[in-house]
Design a protein around this motif. Structure first.
Motif, PDB file in Angstrom:
ATOM      1  N   MET A  98       0.847  -1.196   0.000  1.00  0.00           N
ATOM      2  CA  MET A  98       0.000   0.000   0.000  1.00  0.00           C
ATOM      3  C   MET A  98       0.879   1.242   0.000  1.00  0.00           C
ATOM      4  O   MET A  98       1.824   1.351   0.787  1.00  0.00           O
ATOM      5  CB  MET A  98      -0.930   0.010   1.217  1.00  0.00           C
ATOM      6  CG  MET A  98      -2.122  -0.905   1.073  1.00  0.00           C
ATOM      7  SD  MET A  98      -3.378  -0.594   2.348  1.00  0.00           S
ATOM      8  CE  MET A  98      -2.456  -1.008   3.819  1.00  0.00           C
TER       9      MET A  98
ATOM     10  N   TRP B 188       2.368   4.787   0.672  1.00  0.00           N
ATOM     11  CA  TRP B 188       2.325   5.739   1.775  1.00  0.00           C
ATOM     12  C   TRP B 188       1.604   7.012   1.332  1.00  0.00           C
ATOM     13  O   TRP B 188       0.901   7.641   2.110  1.00  0.00           O
ATOM     14  CB  TRP B 188       3.739   6.057   2.248  1.00  0.00           C
ATOM     15  CG  TRP B 188       4.385   4.935   2.986  1.00  0.00           C
ATOM     16  CD1 TRP B 188       5.252   4.007   2.487  1.00  0.00           C
ATOM     17  CD2 TRP B 188       4.202   4.601   4.361  1.00  0.00           C
ATOM     18  NE1 TRP B 188       5.630   3.115   3.460  1.00  0.00           N
ATOM     19  CE2 TRP B 188       4.999   3.461   4.628  1.00  0.00           C
ATOM     20  CE3 TRP B 188       3.456   5.158   5.395  1.00  0.00           C
ATOM     21  CZ2 TRP B 188       5.050   2.866   5.880  1.00  0.00           C
ATOM     22  CZ3 TRP B 188       3.516   4.565   6.644  1.00  0.00           C
ATOM     23  CH2 TRP B 188       4.309   3.431   6.878  1.00  0.00           C
ATOM     24  N   VAL B 189       1.816   7.384   0.098  1.00  0.00           N
ATOM     25  CA  VAL B 189       1.157   8.564  -0.447  1.00  0.00           C
ATOM     26  C   VAL B 189       0.984   8.355  -1.943  1.00  0.00           C
ATOM     27  O   VAL B 189       1.860   7.813  -2.617  1.00  0.00           O
ATOM     28  CB  VAL B 189       1.975   9.840  -0.150  1.00  0.00           C
ATOM     29  CG1 VAL B 189       3.361   9.763  -0.758  1.00  0.00           C
ATOM     30  CG2 VAL B 189       1.255  11.095  -0.635  1.00  0.00           C
ATOM     31  N   ASP B 190      -0.168   8.753  -2.443  1.00  0.00           N
ATOM     32  CA  ASP B 190      -0.424   8.666  -3.875  1.00  0.00           C
ATOM     33  C   ASP B 190      -1.621   9.547  -4.199  1.00  0.00           C
ATOM     34  O   ASP B 190      -2.289  10.086  -3.317  1.00  0.00           O
ATOM     35  CB  ASP B 190      -0.673   7.219  -4.332  1.00  0.00           C
ATOM     36  CG  ASP B 190      -1.874   6.578  -3.663  1.00  0.00           C
ATOM     37  OD1 ASP B 190      -2.513   7.245  -2.815  1.00  0.00           O
ATOM     38  OD2 ASP B 190      -2.185   5.404  -3.962  1.00  0.00           O
TER      39      ASP B 190
ATOM     40  N   SER C 260      -7.417   6.374  -1.821  1.00  0.00           N
ATOM     41  CA  SER C 260      -5.976   6.606  -1.728  1.00  0.00           C
ATOM     42  C   SER C 260      -5.299   5.384  -1.115  1.00  0.00           C
ATOM     43  O   SER C 260      -5.962   4.440  -0.694  1.00  0.00           O
ATOM     44  CB  SER C 260      -5.685   7.851  -0.890  1.00  0.00           C
ATOM     45  OG  SER C 260      -6.241   9.006  -1.486  1.00  0.00           O
ATOM     46  N   HIS C 261      -3.985   5.425  -1.039  1.00  0.00           N
ATOM     47  CA  HIS C 261      -3.173   4.322  -0.496  1.00  0.00           C
ATOM     48  C   HIS C 261      -3.403   3.038  -1.306  1.00  0.00           C
ATOM     49  O   HIS C 261      -3.593   1.957  -0.749  1.00  0.00           O
ATOM     50  CB  HIS C 261      -3.465   4.088   0.994  1.00  0.00           C
ATOM     51  CG  HIS C 261      -3.288   5.313   1.837  1.00  0.00           C
ATOM     52  ND1 HIS C 261      -2.069   5.957   1.966  1.00  0.00           N
ATOM     53  CD2 HIS C 261      -4.169   6.036   2.572  1.00  0.00           C
ATOM     54  CE1 HIS C 261      -2.220   7.025   2.755  1.00  0.00           C
ATOM     55  NE2 HIS C 261      -3.474   7.090   3.122  1.00  0.00           N
TER      56      HIS C 261
ATOM     57  N   SER D  57       5.912   0.835  -2.400  1.00  0.00           N
ATOM     58  CA  SER D  57       5.049   1.702  -1.579  1.00  0.00           C
ATOM     59  C   SER D  57       5.214   3.180  -1.902  1.00  0.00           C
ATOM     60  O   SER D  57       4.866   4.030  -1.092  1.00  0.00           O
ATOM     61  CB  SER D  57       5.317   1.467  -0.086  1.00  0.00           C
ATOM     62  OG  SER D  57       5.143   0.125   0.267  1.00  0.00           O
TER      63      SER D  57
ATOM     64  N   TRP E 160      -5.254   2.731   8.614  1.00  0.00           N
ATOM     65  CA  TRP E 160      -4.659   1.976   7.513  1.00  0.00           C
ATOM     66  C   TRP E 160      -3.182   1.685   7.755  1.00  0.00           C
ATOM     67  O   TRP E 160      -2.651   0.703   7.246  1.00  0.00           O
ATOM     68  CB  TRP E 160      -4.842   2.734   6.199  1.00  0.00           C
ATOM     69  CG  TRP E 160      -3.935   3.932   6.076  1.00  0.00           C
ATOM     70  CD1 TRP E 160      -4.187   5.196   6.514  1.00  0.00           C
ATOM     71  CD2 TRP E 160      -2.635   3.956   5.500  1.00  0.00           C
ATOM     72  NE1 TRP E 160      -3.128   6.014   6.257  1.00  0.00           N
ATOM     73  CE2 TRP E 160      -2.153   5.277   5.618  1.00  0.00           C
ATOM     74  CE3 TRP E 160      -1.826   2.996   4.890  1.00  0.00           C
ATOM     75  CZ2 TRP E 160      -0.907   5.663   5.159  1.00  0.00           C
ATOM     76  CZ3 TRP E 160      -0.574   3.379   4.422  1.00  0.00           C
ATOM     77  CH2 TRP E 160      -0.124   4.695   4.548  1.00  0.00           C
ATOM     78  N   ASP E 161      -2.505   2.524   8.543  1.00  0.00           N
ATOM     79  CA  ASP E 161      -1.061   2.349   8.740  1.00  0.00           C
ATOM     80  C   ASP E 161      -0.698   1.857  10.139  1.00  0.00           C
ATOM     81  O   ASP E 161       0.447   1.959  10.545  1.00  0.00           O
ATOM     82  CB  ASP E 161      -0.330   3.651   8.450  1.00  0.00           C
ATOM     83  CG  ASP E 161      -0.807   4.818   9.308  1.00  0.00           C
ATOM     84  OD1 ASP E 161      -1.846   4.670   9.971  1.00  0.00           O
ATOM     85  OD2 ASP E 161      -0.146   5.869   9.295  1.00  0.00           O
TER      86      ASP E 161
END
Length: 342
Positions: free
Chosen positions: A35, A37-39, A47-48, A54, A131-132
């Motif tokens: 997944m 971390w940022v997108d 997102s993710h 990642s 999510w994290d």
């Protein structure tokens, strides 16, 4: 790493392609996907999403391994690393494993029936979703250490001696109430338990086994002795009063923190009431007859007197040297001040 098809076009085996895409001459590896971390969001606003490395590393196409950016590690750069490996003074923990507070009673504070009861250790809020939570990590420092990378020492805490403290001074009082399942306090006789205390330096100590005694004064002396014998002068003095006259009211154990090193608000004591047998420390029978269910009351630990003192780093009359863990006192204040526990 593939098969040759019509018009000399390669069909690559899984994990092979060129530039992270299937096709070409199948000469380059893919790297693990995790997944991101940022997108950017998808059309649906999600997102993710899964991304190679990642989105926190670059793919080595020859080895198929991610070369993670600083602060990230693992397969697919899917987890954070901790700074300087917590300086050797702590452990790197996942966010989902971090606990609320320092002790059991920070969460189970006895304010309601649901928040009553006995136990040890701070609470993990396992129902908290993020999510994290199994990816983001931080340092959990050993006792006596603090800071984001556990590289700072903790200095002693105590009251500000320039405060307007009443006379006589009022110490903090904690009351432990233990209920027998049959409301018969004599059922506790012959059993052993222990108490656990966490200092303002975040050091946790357990007492030696405490044998239950039917005589209130003798029992109080045994509890006091066990607390003041904790290592490092964790508790330099307390007064203890026990009342076990009423089975319906439970056994009341009142503990006042009267010592110089335990001025101000303290972490609540924790009762080790579960059996601790061979290979376990401290070796106790536990309080097997504690009431586990009741309409209104369960055993608990409460602060029944707040006290007249505060608890400030270096007593508000000095600066903490985070390298040595020693207070550097302002002019006019020194080692004889009550807050100095070194």
């Amino acid at each position: 790493h593939g098969t040759c098809g019509v018009e000399d076009i390669c069909t690559c085996y899984p994990g092979w392609g060129v530039g992270g895409k299937s096709g070409g001459d199948c000469s380059e590896r893919f790297c693990p996907f995790e997944m991101a971390w940022v997108d950017g969001p998808t059309r649906e606003g999600y997102s993710h999403n899964y991304a190679e490395c990642s989105n926190k590393g670059t793919c080595n196409r020859q080895t198929g391994e991610c070369e993670c950016f600083p602060g990230f590690e693992g397969k697919g750069c899917g987890r954070q690393s901790c700074p300087d490996e917590c300086s050797g003074h702590g452990t790197c923990e996942y966010m989902g494993d971090l606990k609320f507070g320092q002790t059991f009673h920070d969460y189970y504070d006895g304010s309601t029936y649901e928040l009553s009861g006995l136990g040890t250790g701070a609470k993990i809020l396992s129902d908290t979703f993020s999510w994290d939570k199994d990816r983001a990590r931080k340092c959990l420092c050993d006792g006596g250490w603090t800071g984001l990378k556990c590289d700072l020492r903790v200095c002693p805490h105590g009251t500000d001696i320039m405060d307007n403290i009443p006379s006589p001074e009022i110490p903090q009082k904690q009351t432990i109430t233990l209920y027998d399942a049959n409301e018969d306090n004599t059922n506790f006789n012959g059993q052993t338990f222990a108490l656990q205390f966490t200092t303002k330096l975040n050091q946790t100590f357990s007492t030696q086994p405490i044998a239950w005694n039917a005589n209130d004064m003798t029992f109080a002396d045994e509890i006091r002795g066990a607390l003041v014998r904790l290592p490092n002068k964790a508790i330099d003095d307390v007064s203890v009063v026990v009342d076990q006259t009423s089975g319906a009211a439970g056994v009341s154990i009142e503990i006042e923190f009267t010592g110089d090193f335990v001025q101000g608000p303290q972490h609540k004591l924790e009762v080790l009431a579960e059996k601790c047998d061979k290979g376990c420390n401290p070796l106790i029978t536990g309080l097997g007859n504690l009431r586990s269910w009741h309409v209104t009351d369960l055993s608990t630990v409460k602060v029944t007197t707040t006290g007249s003192h505060e608890s400030f780093e270096c007593g508000n009359r000095g600066k903490c040297n985070y390298v040595t863990g020693i207070c550097e006192c302002y002019d006019g204040f020194g080692k004889k001040m009550r807050y100095d526990s070194l």
